[in-house]
Scaffold this motif. Sequence first.
Motif, short mmCIF file in Angstrom:
data_model
loop_
_atom_site.label_atom_id
_atom_site.label_comp_id
_atom_site.label_asym_id
_atom_site.label_seq_id
_atom_site.Cartn_x
_atom_site.Cartn_y
_atom_site.Cartn_z
N LEU A 148 -8.31 0.00 -2.53
CA LEU A 148 -9.13 -1.05 -2.54
C LEU A 148 -8.91 -1.18 -1.14
CD1 LEU A 148 -9.43 -2.70 -5.61
CD2 LEU A 148 -11.58 -1.52 -4.53
N ARG A 149 -7.71 -0.88 -0.54
CA ARG A 149 -7.78 -1.30 1.09
C ARG A 149 -7.29 -2.68 0.56
NH1 ARG A 149 -9.98 3.27 1.35
NH2 ARG A 149 -9.04 4.85 2.84
N CYS A 150 -6.32 -3.42 0.19
CA CYS A 150 -6.03 -4.76 -0.01
C CYS A 150 -5.42 -4.71 0.89
CB CYS A 150 -5.00 -5.47 -1.20
SG CYS A 150 -7.07 -5.57 -2.43
N ASP B 204 -3.98 -7.85 2.05
CA ASP B 204 -3.53 -8.91 2.15
C ASP B 204 -1.98 -8.57 1.06
OD1 ASP B 204 -5.45 -8.80 0.32
OD2 ASP B 204 -4.93 -10.44 -0.39
N ALA C 141 -4.47 -1.42 -5.30
CA ALA C 141 -4.33 -1.95 -4.43
C ALA C 141 -4.39 -1.45 -2.89
CB ALA C 141 -2.65 -2.28 -3.81
N GLN D 63 -7.24 -11.90 -8.13
CA GLN D 63 -6.39 -12.71 -7.91
C GLN D 63 -5.38 -12.18 -8.82
OE1 GLN D 63 -6.36 -16.40 -7.90
NE2 GLN D 63 -7.53 -16.69 -5.60
N ASN E 244 -12.41 -4.83 -8.09
CA ASN E 244 -11.42 -5.49 -7.69
C ASN E 244 -11.03 -6.23 -8.69
OD1 ASN E 244 -9.26 -7.47 -6.86
ND2 ASN E 244 -10.19 -6.59 -4.06
#
Length: 348
Positions: free
Chosen positions: A168-170, A172, A165, A144, A141
Amino acid sequence: MRQHAELVAFLWAQRDSWSAEDPPDAKVVAEIDERLEINLDGLRIAGAAAWPLLSEQYENFPEKGELFAFAWMALELDDGKRVEQAVEFARLAADDAKGLVGALASHKPATIGPYVRNWIGGQDALIRFLAISSCLAHNVNPGQTLARLIKDHDSKVRAAALRLAGQLRCFDLEREIQAALDHEDGPVRLWASWALVELGAGDLARQELARIATAGGTDAVVAMRALVKAGPENDVRTWMGGLMKSPSTAAMAVRGIGMLGDKSALGWLVERMKEPALALMAKASFLELFPEAREESKLFTGDPVELGKPFATFFADRTVTLSLADKVSEWAGMNVPATAETRPIARR
């Protein structure tokens, strides 16, 4: 030393091609990896003395395997000047810099980390693409920076960032990922859709995934697999049944049945193996459901003529490997336990 250099290039190119098969043969890829590592050890021992050979090799054959060998050695020796040279070679490649991306993937994060950290915020789109591709390969990851890259103005960078994304199962970033569904570039929409499925929001992506899967392009299998994962299974089966009504989409429905993991559909797949237009996808689904069948060479043929004139005409001069339906049926009778229920896709 020359032999090691040539074999590294050849084996990695072979590995890359085998990995792209549908479905890939994990055993063959693992065997290639063993041979590849032996020859990489040869280059490690040779060290800087291998550079004249690696340079000459790429100049004579500027292909993905030769780029991999050159880039791998540059990273192994932490030779910044030659890493820059590999980047310039990659800029000329027509395959999304596969050789350099492969070299970055083959090294440990600690080895490539300084380069990736320097590249990921760069002005050069290729450099950013290489950085995000490295993060993908190592499941890292970038923090930001990822939120910025999924809005990158370069489509390749943006698609790779969206894929990361999702991988990584982001959660947000779900809103930003959803916004990418309206992007003009196909791969961006594909990986945004795929990422939403990974985040458990497949209902937002079904329409786009269905469009890609039925278009029959290079991304159709990826889209179909995401659709199957998004579920629910009964809805997916009903949709596939509709695909079977049209000759233009029936093959993708046949491929989808293998992704469902339903081994009771083998008898139905055997019948599809007898239809030239559906035979390749039926074989792919068969191998996904029963990977052990790869060991039985008698189940397959590389000569469409062996299956009759319709197959010979349909495949013409194409190089393909097809299943022998009758042999598969015999093999199933001896190796596959009978199931109480069969749930084939209806052909209405």
